[in-house]
Motif scaffolding. Sequence first.
Motif, PDB file in Angstrom:
ATOM      1  N   GLN A 243      24.227 -37.238  14.844  1.00 24.80           N
ATOM      2  CA  GLN A 243      23.634 -38.557  14.616  1.00 24.80           C
ATOM      3  C   GLN A 243      22.632 -38.508  13.461  1.00 24.80           C
ATOM      4  N   GLY A 244      21.792 -37.483  13.454  1.00 21.70           N
ATOM      5  CA  GLY A 244      20.815 -37.364  12.376  1.00 21.70           C
ATOM      6  C   GLY A 244      21.463 -37.128  11.027  1.00 21.70           C
ATOM      7  N   MET A 245      22.480 -36.260  10.979  1.00 23.25           N
ATOM      8  CA  MET A 245      23.176 -36.003   9.724  1.00 23.25           C
ATOM      9  C   MET A 245      23.838 -37.270   9.199  1.00 23.25           C
ATOM     10  N   ALA A 246      24.518 -37.989  10.095  1.00 30.25           N
ATOM     11  CA  ALA A 246      25.231 -39.195   9.683  1.00 30.25           C
ATOM     12  C   ALA A 246      24.271 -40.249   9.157  1.00 30.25           C
ATOM     13  N   PHE A 247      23.125 -40.385   9.780  1.00 28.52           N
ATOM     14  CA  PHE A 247      22.137 -41.366   9.334  1.00 28.52           C
ATOM     15  C   PHE A 247      21.778 -41.142   7.865  1.00 28.52           C
ATOM     16  N   ARG A 248      21.506 -39.894   7.515  1.00 24.88           N
ATOM     17  CA  ARG A 248      21.088 -39.603   6.146  1.00 24.88           C
ATOM     18  C   ARG A 248      22.241 -39.785   5.158  1.00 24.88           C
TER      19      ARG A 248
END
Length: 459
Positions: free
Chosen positions: A206-211
């Motif tokens: 989720q964090g990777m995709a957000f960025r």
Amino acid sequence: MPKPQTSPVSFPQDFIWGAATAAYQIEGAWNEDGKTESIWDRFAHTPGKVKHDHNGDLACDSYRRYAEDIALVKAMGLTSYRYSVSWPRVQPHGRGGANAAGLDYYRRLTDCVLDAGLRPLLTLYHWDLPQELEDQGGWANRDTASRFADYVRLVADALADRVRHFVVLNEPKTFTSTGYWQGVHAPGRREPLAFLRATHSVNLAQGMAFRILKQARSDAEIGSAFDVAPMIPASSRAEDVAAAERWHRFLNLWFVHPALHGAYPEGVLEPARQHELLGWQEGDADVVRAPLDFIGLNYYSPWLVRHTDTECDIPGLHCKANWAKGLGELPQTDIGWDIDAKSFHDILLTMAEATGYRPIEITECGAAYNTGPSADGSINDDARIRFFADHVRAMAAAMADGAPVRGFHYWSLLDNFEWAEGYTQRFGIVHVDFEQQQKRTIKASGHWYRQLATTNALP
């Protein structure tokens, strides 16, 4: 068509009304145009896993009939369409380059949404992990987070010029717990430690995709769809109240808190073992952090929680609780889920506070009622209208009490493949006749919704 005799309720003129779908549940074309097997293809093709051995091979045939479905959204006066991308349709092996035919399909679909004057709300993961990645450990394998990031980059490169609003994950609590702990959904594993590892991989993803999405489009608005419910203590005993609070942190906040704070909620896992159990590595606090622009919430029913002296089967998890999806004293939908609009009001306020009053969109709320066509072909699903009206009224009350809700998406646009229930449960506001060439008919609830969406007031 029933009209509750209560005080009038209206909504802001810019309030967003929409409907939601998911790729595996409606598309069909499971092995066409370069798409490979997903975990749900494998699971549904395994005898005994889905009621009546139903599968999503054809589903609603929306791969071919998407223009017809989008026209239905427009005909009901809605302004937003939530749909998802099938990972193995876009990246067939879960790694490597894109499948051009898959990306072209989602370009055509998105252009159709835009041409209809609707806002695309694109979900990047709605449970269809490529089977090849599951064969390598699935979400319990930390590397799957990096594979997901690569897939998101492919989608962003193709669609970020058309799409501004993204949902990264749909119901991470459910697809990890039912898939890796309870085994009742794909991939059908019953491995408690793998489940815990999967939750951390999902938060990393989720964090990777957000960025990646922010890099692709700086003005993108990004959230995830978290399925939430009040954890109601079985009694006023301190033990039951404490158990309910633990399960609130685990079931409602486990994928929200890391995104907003870079850490897991306290009081759920043994602190000394948390990093070991999750597979936490140095730097993960920065990876999981994702200052979401909005919070997607899916709501169906409350949960009842009771303290027990017996630990559950997950090592290091402070369980000591029995929980059930239902209170046992309320009316139920045809799938057997309790109907409790007040709990919808309550969880909206709880989650608003927990997420710092970020904008909220209801990404799913709906009910299974299996009403069929009457003699004249109409579908008079009055029970769904009552459910709908009660929950919209509860949402309005929560908004008046401070919950920053800006949109509502009914689940679902169409009767569809309802996971392990197969085609036995109908959530749609559009009836699909699976035996008569997929004929679509707007139900009475769909006509009721049109009135709501076009007037911004309860009919």
